[in-house]
Design a protein around this motif. Sequence first.
Motif, PDB file in Angstrom:
ATOM      1  N   ILE A 154       0.865  -1.175   0.000  1.00 45.72           N
ATOM      2  CA  ILE A 154       0.000   0.000   0.000  1.00 45.72           C
ATOM      3  C   ILE A 154       0.902   1.226   0.000  1.00 45.72           C
ATOM      4  O   ILE A 154       1.808   1.341   0.818  1.00 45.72           O
ATOM      5  N   TYR A 155       0.659   2.115  -0.949  1.00 53.35           N
ATOM      6  CA  TYR A 155       1.393   3.371  -1.028  1.00 53.35           C
ATOM      7  C   TYR A 155       0.511   4.481  -0.468  1.00 53.35           C
ATOM      8  O   TYR A 155      -0.666   4.560  -0.805  1.00 53.35           O
ATOM      9  N   VAL A 156       1.084   5.333   0.378  1.00 53.71           N
ATOM     10  CA  VAL A 156       0.358   6.444   0.982  1.00 53.71           C
ATOM     11  C   VAL A 156       0.989   7.740   0.485  1.00 53.71           C
ATOM     12  O   VAL A 156       2.162   8.004   0.768  1.00 53.71           O
ATOM     13  N   VAL A 157       0.231   8.539  -0.272  1.00 54.93           N
ATOM     14  CA  VAL A 157       0.722   9.821  -0.779  1.00 54.93           C
ATOM     15  C   VAL A 157       0.234  10.899   0.177  1.00 54.93           C
ATOM     16  O   VAL A 157      -0.971  11.154   0.280  1.00 54.93           O
ATOM     17  N   SER A 158       1.168  11.510   0.883  1.00 54.29           N
ATOM     18  CA  SER A 158       0.788  12.394   1.974  1.00 54.29           C
ATOM     19  C   SER A 158       1.745  13.577   2.100  1.00 54.29           C
ATOM     20  O   SER A 158       2.312  14.017   1.107  1.00 54.29           O
ATOM     21  N   HIS A 159       1.937  14.041   3.313  1.00 52.03           N
ATOM     22  CA  HIS A 159       2.661  15.280   3.608  1.00 52.03           C
ATOM     23  C   HIS A 159       3.763  15.032   4.628  1.00 52.03           C
ATOM     24  O   HIS A 159       3.705  14.070   5.403  1.00 52.03           O
ATOM     25  N   ASP A 160       4.747  15.929   4.667  1.00 51.70           N
ATOM     26  CA  ASP A 160       5.910  15.732   5.531  1.00 51.70           C
ATOM     27  C   ASP A 160       5.548  15.527   6.994  1.00 51.70           C
ATOM     28  O   ASP A 160       6.004  14.585   7.637  1.00 51.70           O
ATOM     29  N   GLY A 161       4.707  16.390   7.569  1.00 52.83           N
ATOM     30  CA  GLY A 161       4.334  16.258   8.975  1.00 52.83           C
ATOM     31  C   GLY A 161       3.510  15.007   9.247  1.00 52.83           C
ATOM     32  O   GLY A 161       3.660  14.368  10.295  1.00 52.83           O
ATOM     33  N   THR A 162       2.658  14.644   8.315  1.00 52.89           N
ATOM     34  CA  THR A 162       1.824  13.443   8.462  1.00 52.89           C
ATOM     35  C   THR A 162       2.687  12.191   8.437  1.00 52.89           C
ATOM     36  O   THR A 162       2.555  11.306   9.296  1.00 52.89           O
ATOM     37  N   ILE A 163       3.564  12.122   7.461  1.00 54.17           N
ATOM     38  CA  ILE A 163       4.449  10.954   7.336  1.00 54.17           C
ATOM     39  C   ILE A 163       5.309  10.821   8.595  1.00 54.17           C
ATOM     40  O   ILE A 163       5.463   9.724   9.139  1.00 54.17           O
ATOM     41  N   THR A 164       5.830  11.928   9.081  1.00 52.58           N
ATOM     42  CA  THR A 164       6.683  11.897  10.267  1.00 52.58           C
ATOM     43  C   THR A 164       5.876  11.489  11.504  1.00 52.58           C
ATOM     44  O   THR A 164       6.373  10.737  12.345  1.00 52.58           O
ATOM     45  N   SER A 165       4.635  11.929  11.602  1.00 51.03           N
ATOM     46  CA  SER A 165       3.770  11.516  12.714  1.00 51.03           C
ATOM     47  C   SER A 165       3.504  10.018  12.685  1.00 51.03           C
ATOM     48  O   SER A 165       3.565   9.338  13.717  1.00 51.03           O
ATOM     49  N   TYR A 166       3.206   9.479  11.505  1.00 48.75           N
ATOM     50  CA  TYR A 166       2.993   8.034  11.382  1.00 48.75           C
ATOM     51  C   TYR A 166       4.278   7.265  11.684  1.00 48.75           C
ATOM     52  O   TYR A 166       4.245   6.229  12.346  1.00 48.75           O
TER      53      TYR A 166
END
Length: 193
Positions: A154-166
């Motif tokens: 599964i690929y998640v296309v997101s944002h810097d803060g979101t990716i870092t939070s996950y």
Amino acid sequence: MELVFIRHGEGEHTLDIPRSLQICDPALTAEGVSQSKLLREQFPLTEEDILVISPLRRALQTADYWSSNVNCKKIVSPLVSPRIFPQVPSGKTLPCDEILSKRKIEEEFPGFDLQNEFPEEMWINGINTLPELQFNLQAKKFLNWCKRQENPKIYVVSHDGTITSYRELITGTRLTRDDFPKETGWFKINPFV
């Protein structure tokens, strides 16, 4: 099952910070379009793959350019929308990070499905300013949803803060803004090992 978090390509909102952060609904720049097309070589998609995409134009465009001519599942989820990192209790959503309406997404990105099994409030406010405990609850729901999918990737296309939070939630490691991925940068993990 493997999760690959990918930051969207360069957006118009990054060209003249801090003023450009006030742009509503920023699109990809020409460089962002090129970066998105390069993902085809770095991460070739198949029909079995799932893309989970943030409900912002720059993320939707990144996924659209990347998945061109590939009939994979494209699912838009507010649980991967922008997130302030580190979280600030008095933080406010900037105009560049406001979620597109479901109607606008359906009209402008046909072939993308909306992930409607999460609270309607998420489609309005997203996860940008959620306190950490609330974010962790919603993020765990999202990760459990991923686990229930029968796809190996599964690929998640997101944002810097979101990716870092996950990343922080999944790995249990404290991170900083220095750990943000660059445009179309990525982070791969199997959160269920």
